[in-house]
Enzyme design. Structure first.
Site, PDB file in Angstrom:
ATOM      1  N   ALA A 243      -2.526   2.804   0.298  1.00 20.14           N
ATOM      2  CA  ALA A 243      -3.104   2.444  -0.998  1.00 20.14           C
ATOM      3  C   ALA A 243      -4.412   3.178  -1.266  1.00 20.14           C
ATOM      4  O   ALA A 243      -4.778   3.368  -2.419  1.00 20.14           O
ATOM      5  CB  ALA A 243      -3.322   0.936  -1.070  1.00 20.14           C
TER       6      ALA A 243
ATOM      7  N   ASN B 291      -9.140  -8.925  -1.770  1.00 18.18           N
ATOM      8  CA  ASN B 291      -8.801  -8.957  -0.348  1.00 18.18           C
ATOM      9  C   ASN B 291      -9.732  -9.836   0.486  1.00 18.18           C
ATOM     10  O   ASN B 291      -9.368 -10.247   1.570  1.00 18.18           O
ATOM     11  CB  ASN B 291      -8.759  -7.537   0.231  1.00 18.18           C
ATOM     12  CG  ASN B 291      -9.932  -6.698  -0.207  1.00 18.18           C
ATOM     13  OD1 ASN B 291     -10.196  -6.552  -1.396  1.00 18.18           O
ATOM     14  ND2 ASN B 291     -10.654  -6.149   0.749  1.00 18.18           N
TER      15      ASN B 291
ATOM     16  N   SER C  60       0.547  -1.022  -0.544  1.00 18.99           N
ATOM     17  CA  SER C  60       0.368  -0.493   0.811  1.00 18.99           C
ATOM     18  C   SER C  60       1.391  -1.112   1.750  1.00 18.99           C
ATOM     19  O   SER C  60       1.685  -2.307   1.662  1.00 18.99           O
ATOM     20  CB  SER C  60      -1.041  -0.836   1.293  1.00 18.99           C
ATOM     21  OG  SER C  60      -1.197  -0.437   2.637  1.00 18.99           O
ATOM     22  N   GLY C  61       1.920  -0.300   2.688  1.00 24.16           N
ATOM     23  CA  GLY C  61       2.946  -0.777   3.619  1.00 24.16           C
ATOM     24  C   GLY C  61       2.445  -1.823   4.599  1.00 24.16           C
ATOM     25  O   GLY C  61       3.101  -2.822   4.853  1.00 24.16           O
ATOM     26  N   HIS C  62       1.238  -1.600   5.123  1.00 25.19           N
ATOM     27  CA  HIS C  62       0.836  -2.463   6.244  1.00 25.19           C
ATOM     28  C   HIS C  62       0.402  -3.860   5.837  1.00 25.19           C
ATOM     29  O   HIS C  62       0.076  -4.679   6.685  1.00 25.19           O
ATOM     30  CB  HIS C  62      -0.209  -1.771   7.127  1.00 25.19           C
ATOM     31  CG  HIS C  62      -1.544  -1.553   6.509  1.00 25.19           C
ATOM     32  ND1 HIS C  62      -2.625  -2.339   6.775  1.00 25.19           N
ATOM     33  CD2 HIS C  62      -1.980  -0.619   5.632  1.00 25.19           C
ATOM     34  CE1 HIS C  62      -3.673  -1.895   6.105  1.00 25.19           C
ATOM     35  NE2 HIS C  62      -3.309  -0.849   5.399  1.00 25.19           N
TER      36      HIS C  62
ATOM     37  N   THR D 269       5.557  16.946   2.803  1.00 29.72           N
ATOM     38  CA  THR D 269       6.853  16.464   3.300  1.00 29.72           C
ATOM     39  C   THR D 269       6.809  14.951   3.443  1.00 29.72           C
ATOM     40  O   THR D 269       5.882  14.406   4.047  1.00 29.72           O
ATOM     41  CB  THR D 269       7.159  17.121   4.660  1.00 29.72           C
ATOM     42  OG1 THR D 269       7.126  18.541   4.473  1.00 29.72           O
ATOM     43  CG2 THR D 269       8.500  16.688   5.193  1.00 29.72           C
TER      44      THR D 269
ATOM     45  N   CYS E 260     -18.868  -5.214   6.556  1.00 32.16           N
ATOM     46  CA  CYS E 260     -18.519  -3.920   5.972  1.00 32.16           C
ATOM     47  C   CYS E 260     -19.328  -2.780   6.559  1.00 32.16           C
ATOM     48  O   CYS E 260     -18.780  -1.806   6.987  1.00 32.16           O
ATOM     49  CB  CYS E 260     -18.534  -3.921   4.457  1.00 32.16           C
ATOM     50  SG  CYS E 260     -19.899  -4.715   3.704  1.00 32.16           S
TER      51      CYS E 260
END
Ligand code: PLP
Length: 353
Positions: A46, A125, A175-177, A213, A299
């Site tokens: 992301a 988040n 986002s995948g995770h 790719t 942070c």
């Protein structure tokens, strides 16, 4: 990885097979988002999707207007991309919540003829705060129909029902995770007809918008995650609500605990603090009991959480705040272990301020 290691751009059979795998994943993701497969572009996550959306949109439409509107509580991948736009000469407005929180009217009031892009996250988040994104997008477009609307949907994807067809949102990052797919893969949805310019230049893959790719195994995993979870969103949402209610009721009996995530927050993220215990200390204490939480305020060295600050949480309270997230594997026993850990930590670690 072992059997379909062809390059999806190759013309031979192995390449074709890999391409089919990528296209199947794109279809599965499109089914989860209710959009067309051709409206999806795979990225490395992301962070890249947010950068592409903001910088690519500004590059394509910067001649028409020079103002971008976002919130002060976005993920750094939006806020830092916005800073880059400032370096390029754009004006960026970062909205703080008003007395009623973030409202569509407030966004509508912040845009004008010069605004080309509005970026607002779906779920914060750190706190779980849900933004009324659809209403915000409609409100700003009523003021200026030329505005493009981007949403960082990372924390809401597969957690809340999302439907891009018919939506006023033009771009959405995921986002995948955050959805049990591996790290290092994500996607940007771009509504058909919305033109943005590439920020990566190379072999012209993915309609020239994101050269490189395609990482076939990562993309296949993201597609599988979407396929498995898309039919279970409402069921899981109910389960998260029950977990949150269980946590809240346990916390009522623990001295010094303040839960910050209220009714306006998604149930899978709970921000809470324990009076007199710094978040890092609490995090490690809980870790020792097999409970993993995040410290919302970690942070960068010595700086508190800019999100909590923007939301009006006093600095001392912010420094004692942790973020609890529920996932598919979180059950009631994990919530009970957390509550027990909080009780123990309160009794043994809390110091007078
Ligand atoms: N946006 C939000 C709201 C996030 O929570 C995250 C990840 O933590 C990101 C963007 C960045 O995603 P990625 O790690 O895939 O680059």
């Amino acid at each position: 990885m072992e059997t379909e290691y062809g390059n999806p751009s190759s013309l031979h059979r192995m390449g074709f097979q890999a391409e089919r795998t990528v296209e199947l994943a794109r279809k599965r993701l499109a089914a989860a988002l209710f959009c067309e497969p051709s409206e999806l572009y795979f990225t490395s996550g992301a962070t890249e999707a947010n950068n592409l959306a903001l910088l690519g949109c500004a590059a394509a439409h910067g001649r028409r207007g020079r103002t971008v509107v976002t919130t002060a509580v976005e993920h750094p991948s939006v806020l830092e991309a916005a800073k880059e736009l400032e370096r390029q000469g754009f004006t960026v407005k970062r909205l703080l919540p008003g007395p009623d929180g973030y409202t569509p009217e407030q966004f509508a009031g912040a845009v004008d003829e010069d605004t080309i892009l509005v970026s607002c996250m779906l779920v914060n988040n750190e706190t779980g705060l849900v933004f009324p994104v659809e209403e915000i997008a409609r409100a700003v477009k009523r003021r200026n129909p030329g505005i493009f609307f981007h949403c960082d949907g990372v924390q809401g994807f597969l957690k809340l029902p999302l439907r891009m067809r018919g939506s006023a949102v033009d771009m959405l990052s995921i986002s995948g995770h955050k959805v049990r797919a591996p790290k290092g893969v994500g996607a940007l949805y771009i509504k058909k007809g919305v033109r943005i310019l590439p920020r990566t230049f190379g072999g012209g893959q993915q309609q020239g918008l994101r050269s490189g790719t395609e990482p076939v195994p990562l993309i296949a995993a993201l597609g599988a995650a979407a396929e498995v979870q898309r039919g279970r969103i409402l069921e899981e949402l109910d389960r998260y609500r029950e977990l949150k209610a269980r946590l809240l009721s346990a916390c009522e009996g623990i001295e010094g605990v303040t839960v910050r995530s209220g009714e306006d927050c998604a149930p899978h993220i709970v921000s809470l603090s324990l009076l007199g215990v710094r978040s890092e200390v609490l995090l490690h204490f809980l870790e020792g009991r097999g409970v993993y939480v995040s410290s919302g305020s970690a942070c960068s060295k010595g700086r508190g959480s800019y999100v909590l600050e923007a939301l009006g949480v006093p600095r001392l309270d912010a420094d004692e705040t942790v973020r609890v997230s529920f996932g598919a594997e979180t059950g009631p026993e994990a919530v009970d272990a957390l509550a027990a850990g909080l009780r123990e930590a309160g009794a043994s670690l809390a110091r007078q301020r």
